[in-house]
Design a protein around this motif. Structure first.
Motif, PDB file in Angstrom:
ATOM      1  N   ILE A  28      22.180   9.145   6.197  1.00  0.00           N
ATOM      2  CA  ILE A  28      22.367  10.268   5.262  1.00  0.00           C
ATOM      3  C   ILE A  28      23.548   9.982   4.328  1.00  0.00           C
ATOM      4  O   ILE A  28      23.469  10.214   3.115  1.00  0.00           O
ATOM      5  N   ALA A  29      24.640   9.472   4.894  1.00  0.00           N
ATOM      6  CA  ALA A  29      25.830   9.202   4.074  1.00  0.00           C
ATOM      7  C   ALA A  29      25.526   8.145   3.011  1.00  0.00           C
ATOM      8  O   ALA A  29      25.906   8.288   1.842  1.00  0.00           O
ATOM      9  N   ARG A  32      23.186   9.598   0.306  1.00  0.00           N
ATOM     10  CA  ARG A  32      23.886  10.472  -0.630  1.00  0.00           C
ATOM     11  C   ARG A  32      24.729   9.645  -1.586  1.00  0.00           C
ATOM     12  O   ARG A  32      24.744   9.896  -2.793  1.00  0.00           O
ATOM     13  N   VAL A  53      18.514  17.271  11.140  1.00  0.00           N
ATOM     14  CA  VAL A  53      18.389  16.546   9.870  1.00  0.00           C
ATOM     15  C   VAL A  53      17.463  17.290   8.899  1.00  0.00           C
ATOM     16  O   VAL A  53      17.603  17.179   7.687  1.00  0.00           O
ATOM     17  N   PRO A  55      17.122  20.473   7.807  1.00  0.00           N
ATOM     18  CA  PRO A  55      17.681  21.268   6.699  1.00  0.00           C
ATOM     19  C   PRO A  55      18.387  20.414   5.651  1.00  0.00           C
ATOM     20  O   PRO A  55      18.373  20.754   4.465  1.00  0.00           O
ATOM     21  N   ILE A  56      18.964  19.294   6.063  1.00  0.00           N
ATOM     22  CA  ILE A  56      19.650  18.408   5.103  1.00  0.00           C
ATOM     23  C   ILE A  56      18.623  17.866   4.104  1.00  0.00           C
ATOM     24  O   ILE A  56      18.850  17.848   2.890  1.00  0.00           O
ATOM     25  N   ASP A  59      17.292  20.650   1.783  1.00  0.00           N
ATOM     26  CA  ASP A  59      18.258  20.893   0.692  1.00  0.00           C
ATOM     27  C   ASP A  59      18.092  19.844  -0.400  1.00  0.00           C
ATOM     28  O   ASP A  59      18.120  20.151  -1.595  1.00  0.00           O
ATOM     29  N   ASP A  63      17.211  20.334  -4.327  1.00  0.00           N
ATOM     30  CA  ASP A  63      18.105  19.820  -5.378  1.00  0.00           C
ATOM     31  C   ASP A  63      17.332  18.947  -6.356  1.00  0.00           C
ATOM     32  O   ASP A  63      17.518  19.036  -7.569  1.00  0.00           O
ATOM     33  N   ARG A  66      15.202  20.948  -8.654  1.00  0.00           N
ATOM     34  CA  ARG A  66      16.011  21.591  -9.690  1.00  0.00           C
ATOM     35  C   ARG A  66      16.434  20.584 -10.746  1.00  0.00           C
ATOM     36  O   ARG A  66      16.382  20.863 -11.944  1.00  0.00           O
ATOM     37  N   ARG A  69      13.610  20.006 -13.079  1.00  0.00           N
ATOM     38  CA  ARG A  69      13.374  21.175 -13.942  1.00  0.00           C
ATOM     39  C   ARG A  69      14.421  21.223 -15.050  1.00  0.00           C
ATOM     40  O   ARG A  69      14.111  21.401 -16.222  1.00  0.00           O
ATOM     41  N   GLY A 303      29.467   5.912   3.858  1.00  0.00           N
ATOM     42  CA  GLY A 303      29.218   6.087   2.431  1.00  0.00           C
ATOM     43  C   GLY A 303      30.280   5.405   1.585  1.00  0.00           C
ATOM     44  O   GLY A 303      30.334   5.614   0.377  1.00  0.00           O
TER      45      GLY A 303
ATOM     46  N   ARG B  47      35.857  12.161   4.205  1.00  0.00           N
ATOM     47  CA  ARG B  47      36.682  10.971   4.410  1.00  0.00           C
ATOM     48  C   ARG B  47      38.089  11.176   3.889  1.00  0.00           C
ATOM     49  O   ARG B  47      38.271  11.679   2.780  1.00  0.00           O
ATOM     50  N   ASP B  67      30.732  12.975   1.243  1.00  0.00           N
ATOM     51  CA  ASP B  67      29.417  13.017   0.596  1.00  0.00           C
ATOM     52  C   ASP B  67      29.559  13.522  -0.834  1.00  0.00           C
ATOM     53  O   ASP B  67      28.904  13.046  -1.746  1.00  0.00           O
ATOM     54  N   ARG B  99      22.249  26.391   1.637  1.00  0.00           N
ATOM     55  CA  ARG B  99      21.396  27.239   2.483  1.00  0.00           C
ATOM     56  C   ARG B  99      21.719  28.715   2.340  1.00  0.00           C
ATOM     57  O   ARG B  99      21.014  29.561   2.856  1.00  0.00           O
TER      58      ARG B  99
END
Lengths: 343, 287
Positions: A28-29, A32, A53, A55-56, A59, A63, A66, A69, A303, B47, B67, B99
């Motif tokens: 995920i890191a 992103r 994971v 809901p991540i 989201d 995003d 959007r 759009r 990340g 971080r 992030d 959320r």
């Protein structure tokens, strides 16, 4: 290396079934950081994803929807301001044309391409419609106007969205000079006021941007774009690879496009075939490709950017590609005096 | 990263990595009573990095990122490492949370209904929430209030309360010493000390409440109560929200419902005692 994990998951989403908590956090890191989280979210099957994971990824999908759009709205505003059809580039173009490369893609600025002779009129019209210059620095402004392939970036004062107005493909000082007239002439309309580049030109442009211009920042996403575009166009037309390489040669971008395909094949498994005469294409990785791959994958499980020295080398390369040595020296000295330091 | 810690606050979980031990050690002590995520993927990575290679050891200086980050984030001294970690988590919420509609507001709960207080830094909303939290209300959060997009419920985000300058002594006089963090002097916002919310605030950090009253507090003025029109409330809350635009229509729907159903007042007060009396009175009248 987490960018490597990200690549392996994008290439084969089933890889995630073997991930533990640390693996997911790293994935995920990295996604992103490389702005590929929306792409990842669309690639994964909900059922193979742990509860925490989901809901991540949900989201990220919201995003991305959007982004698309907003990007299309912004493209429409630009067309309205300019009073004529607009040729879109990069992310907004992929979204407008409904291409797979646009699905889940992060879209930052609006990039458009115009014939150079229309540039000053376009500038006036955009300013009248509320866009203004981002950089008020006289040197930067003069530099853009004299040497770059685009106007200095503008931002809309109410919507806070940037527009990059391109009049050609690469900086005027770069060695290859793609034929922008041909690209403009062959553009494909998608609505009555938006158009995109022809398939071959779309990949030529993306590859030129990735390998003949910048320092490969955000390169993994750009390479993913090329992979998606290539797969989709090849599915529509089995001999697309021939047409693409032929077109690339016309734009003096043969080596650049071939490298893009080699790396897309090497990292994401794009379906390629060896070609002999008259167009040659060998997709075995060269030693220099290893450097590009090392640079593209320089991201860890937090990340963070890694391989600082290699990153710096590519930063230097991006300038080397852009200008002859004396001009580069003068440019860097001016920027240094103004307090700019490479990261 | 060298040192790491995982935390859950309300509906969000964080994985915090740091080049130094000290910030995470302090954070772990203050968040001791909070549930620890186990085997879950964190919603956000934070971080704390050295601003430059040598800055890990030599005049240590922290760059806060994760992030989501800001390229021009001001570097912070290692002495303020605890604050840096808190800011790192806030940054993820402000830029990345999708959320709920996120309001920059403090909130407290009584009988299943919530009082929401919003205003700029220095308005007294944090201090007031902290004080109410010691006087029969449940503290839901001092920084972010989370509005559910579907149910219209307000959800807590009870991180450590960040007390500034004059508020520090006021609260320290009311609570036991083990609930106060170290004094962080000379930060960009003056002196800062963190307060650990009461046990019930932490234990019920996933329990929401129906929003019943919205206040715009303003500390340092003579006592005054003014009505605020729905249009103005709406505009001020869009400004107080970091994700209103990102949520699109869902955010608009949630905010419209909130503004239509929750009475709002602007209150001015010269002291905490005045404020508490006003809040209790308005709560009786309006909520």
């Amino acid at each position: 290396m987490s960018a490597a994990l990200l690549v392996s998951v994008l290439r084969d989403p089933d890889v995630v079934s073997a991930l533990d908590e640390a693996g997911w956090n790293a994935l995920i890191a990295a996604a992103r950081a490389e702005r590929l989280i929306g792409t990842l979210a669309l690639a994964l099957d909900e059922r193979c994803v742990p509860e925490s994971v989901r809901p991540i990824l949900a989201d990220a999908r919201l995003d991305a929807a959007r982004e698309a759009r907003q990007a299309l709205w912004e493209a429409d505003r630009a067309a309205e301001a300019l009073g004529e059809p607009v040729l879109l580039l990069k992310g907004t173009a992929y979204a407008a044309a409904g291409l797979k490369a646009g699905e889940g893609r992060f879209i930052g600025d609006l990039d458009i391409l115009l014939p150079q002779k229309e540039l000053s009129q376009a500038e006036d019209r955009l300013i009248a419609a509320g866009w203004e210059w981002v950089k008020e620095d006289a040197y930067d402004d003069a530099y853009y106007r004299q040497w770059m392939h685009e106007l200095p970036p503008m931002i809309h004062r109410e919507r806070d969205r940037m527009i990059d107005v391109h009049h050609t493909i690469l900086p005027l000082t770069a060695r290859p000079t793609p034929d922008v007239e041909v690209m403009l002439a062959d553009a494909v309309p998608v609505t009555d006021r938006l158009s995109v580049l022809a398939p071959e030109d779309m990949i030529c442009h993306s590859a030129a941007h990735l390998f003949a211009d910048g320092d490969l920042a955000g390169g993994l996403r750009n390479l993913w774009d090329i992979h998606c575009l290539y797969c989709e166009f090849r599915e529509r037309r089995p001999d697309f690879d021939l047409a693409l390489l032929e077109r690339a040669a016309e734009h003096q971008l043969y080596a650049v496009v071939l490298r893009a395909l080699r790396l897309a094949h090497g990292l994401f498994g794009s379906p390629v075939r060896q070609l002999g005469a008259p167009i040659q294409a060998d997709y075995c990785l060269r030693w220099s490709d290893r450097l590009f791959i090392a640079r593209l994958l320089a991201r860890d499980g937090w990340g963070r950017e890694t391989r600082k020295l290699l990153r710096f080398a590519f930063y230097v390369r991006s300038h080397w590609l852009r200008m002859p040595p004396l001009m580069l020296a003068r440019h860097l000295l001016t920027k240094w005096r103004k307090g700019h330091r490479p990261v | 990263m060298r040192h790491q810690l995982s935390l859950t606050i309300g509906p969000a979980s964080f994985r915090i990595g740091s080049a130094w031990r000290q910030p995470l050690q302090q954070l772990a002590e203050l968040y001791e009573g909070y549930p620890r995520p186990s085997g879950e993927t964190a919603d956000f990575t934070v971080r704390l990095e050295p601003t430059a290679l040598l800055r890990k050891w030599f005049r240590p200086s922290i760059f806060i990122t994760g992030d989501h980050g800001l390229a021009d984030a001001a570097p912070m001294s290692l002495n303020h490492g605890l604050l840096a970690a808190e800011m790192g988590m806030n940054l993820q919420m402000a830029l990345g949370w999708r959320r709920h509609l996120l309001l920059h507001a403090s909130s407290v709960e009584k009988d299943g209904r919530a009082l929401v207080m919003t205003g700029e830094s220095g308005s007294g909303k944090s201090t007031l929430a902290a004080q109410l939290g010691e006087r029969g209300w449940r503290l839901m959060g001092d920084e972010f209030a989370l509005l559910d997009l579907v149910t219209g419920e307000l959800l807590p985000f009870p991180r450590l309360v960040s007390l500034k300058n004059g508020a520090i002594d006021v609260i320290a006089a009311e609570v036991s010493a083990d609930r106060m963090g170290p004094l962080l002097g000379n930060t960009a916002k003056g002196d800062i000390r963190h307060l650990v919310p009461r046990d019930d605030a932490v234990a019920r950090m996933r329990v929401g409440a129906r929003p019943a009253l919205l206040l715009f507090p303003r500390f340092g003025h003579a006592v005054d109560v003014r009505p605020v029109g729905q249009g103005e409330v709406f505009m001020r809350l869009t400004q107080a929200s970091t994700n209103y635009v990102a949520l699109g229509e869902a955010g608009f729907g949630a905010l419209t419902r909130f503004v239509k159903h929750v009475p709002a007042r602007a209150i001015d007060f010269p002291s905490g005692e005045d404020a508490i009396a006003m809040v209790e009175r308005l709560w009786e009248e309006l909520a």
